[in-house]
Scaffold this motif. Structure first.
Motif, PDB file in Angstrom:
ATOM      1  N   ASP A   1      59.510 -51.228  -4.023  1.00  0.00           N
ATOM      2  CA  ASP A   1      58.143 -50.485  -3.930  1.00  0.00           C
ATOM      3  C   ASP A   1      57.939 -49.609  -2.688  1.00  0.00           C
ATOM      4  O   ASP A   1      57.488 -48.546  -2.940  1.00  0.00           O
ATOM      5  CB  ASP A   1      56.983 -51.550  -3.975  1.00  0.00           C
ATOM      6  N   LYS A   2      58.475 -50.120  -1.673  1.00  0.00           N
ATOM      7  CA  LYS A   2      58.621 -49.168  -0.522  1.00  0.00           C
ATOM      8  C   LYS A   2      59.431 -47.861  -0.630  1.00  0.00           C
ATOM      9  O   LYS A   2      58.937 -46.867  -0.336  1.00  0.00           O
ATOM     10  CB  LYS A   2      59.109 -49.850   0.683  1.00  0.00           C
TER      11      LYS A   2
ATOM     12  N   MET B   1      63.924 -37.327  -7.201  1.00  0.00           N
ATOM     13  CA  MET B   1      65.372 -37.974  -6.779  1.00  0.00           C
ATOM     14  C   MET B   1      65.086 -39.559  -7.408  1.00  0.00           C
ATOM     15  O   MET B   1      66.185 -40.149  -7.562  1.00  0.00           O
ATOM     16  CB  MET B   1      65.557 -37.834  -5.331  1.00  0.00           C
ATOM     17  N   TRP B   2      64.093 -39.932  -7.817  1.00  0.00           N
ATOM     18  CA  TRP B   2      63.607 -41.399  -8.063  1.00  0.00           C
ATOM     19  C   TRP B   2      64.504 -41.508  -9.408  1.00  0.00           C
ATOM     20  O   TRP B   2      63.710 -40.942 -10.384  1.00  0.00           O
ATOM     21  CB  TRP B   2      62.327 -41.647  -7.907  1.00  0.00           C
TER      22      TRP B   2
ATOM     23  N   PRO C   1      61.505 -44.699 -13.842  1.00  0.00           N
ATOM     24  CA  PRO C   1      60.074 -44.662 -13.958  1.00  0.00           C
ATOM     25  C   PRO C   1      59.287 -45.291 -13.124  1.00  0.00           C
ATOM     26  O   PRO C   1      59.492 -46.370 -12.802  1.00  0.00           O
ATOM     27  CB  PRO C   1      59.727 -45.051 -15.382  1.00  0.00           C
ATOM     28  N   THR C   2      58.212 -44.689 -12.505  1.00  0.00           N
ATOM     29  CA  THR C   2      57.180 -45.345 -11.427  1.00  0.00           C
ATOM     30  C   THR C   2      56.226 -46.003 -12.380  1.00  0.00           C
ATOM     31  O   THR C   2      55.966 -45.699 -13.631  1.00  0.00           O
ATOM     32  CB  THR C   2      56.548 -44.309 -10.603  1.00  0.00           C
ATOM     33  N   TYR C   3      55.612 -46.674 -11.620  1.00  0.00           N
ATOM     34  CA  TYR C   3      54.296 -47.569 -12.298  1.00  0.00           C
ATOM     35  C   TYR C   3      53.395 -46.513 -12.847  1.00  0.00           C
ATOM     36  O   TYR C   3      52.692 -46.679 -13.887  1.00  0.00           O
ATOM     37  CB  TYR C   3      53.487 -48.400 -11.231  1.00  0.00           C
ATOM     38  N   GLY C   4      53.027 -45.560 -12.051  1.00  0.00           N
ATOM     39  CA  GLY C   4      52.291 -44.323 -12.686  1.00  0.00           C
ATOM     40  C   GLY C   4      52.802 -43.696 -13.914  1.00  0.00           C
ATOM     41  O   GLY C   4      51.913 -43.377 -14.837  1.00  0.00           O
ATOM     42  N   ASP C   5      53.986 -43.607 -13.900  1.00  0.00           N
ATOM     43  CA  ASP C   5      54.667 -42.896 -15.325  1.00  0.00           C
ATOM     44  C   ASP C   5      54.288 -43.857 -16.158  1.00  0.00           C
ATOM     45  O   ASP C   5      54.101 -43.705 -17.472  1.00  0.00           O
ATOM     46  CB  ASP C   5      56.132 -42.669 -14.980  1.00  0.00           C
ATOM     47  N   ILE C   6      54.558 -45.259 -16.359  1.00  0.00           N
ATOM     48  CA  ILE C   6      54.586 -46.369 -17.209  1.00  0.00           C
ATOM     49  C   ILE C   6      53.228 -46.197 -17.596  1.00  0.00           C
ATOM     50  O   ILE C   6      52.950 -46.389 -18.615  1.00  0.00           O
ATOM     51  CB  ILE C   6      54.986 -47.655 -16.718  1.00  0.00           C
TER      52      ILE C   6
END
Length: 90
Positions: A67-68, A77-78, A81-86
């Motif tokens: 998370d950090k 670069m990530w 998928p982020t939580y926002g993407d999901i």
């Protein structure tokens, strides 16, 4: 001395099912899962406690640094998928 009788499977599949609370969701509701074994109800119960005590604990420990990192690594670069993407792009 007679051997104790083995209990019969308690699931329609012929398996032993043990339902356990393995954690809580973000809104505080209990997360309940079923664990199955073809051996015994006690074996299914052991699987449930192993999952709760080891797997869920380890996943939570891994999540904190992830998370950090998600907050400091550029989105381009990530690799995941982020939580926002999901949540917002499904």
């Amino acid at each position: 001395m007679a051997r104790p009788k083995k209990s019969k499977p308690n699931h329609v599949t012929g398996m032993y099912e043990y339902k356990a609370t393995i954690g809580k969701s973000f809104d505080g509701k209990a997360i309940r899962k079923s664990f199955y074994s073809s051996k015994s109800l006690e074996d299914a119960k052991e699987k449930a406690f192993f999952c709760k005590d080891h797997i869920v604990t380890d996943m939570n420990a891994l999540r904190a640094p992830a998370d950090k990192l998600e907050m400091i690594v550029d989105k381009e670069m990530w690799p995941f998928p982020t939580y926002g993407d999901i949540i917002f792009e499904v």
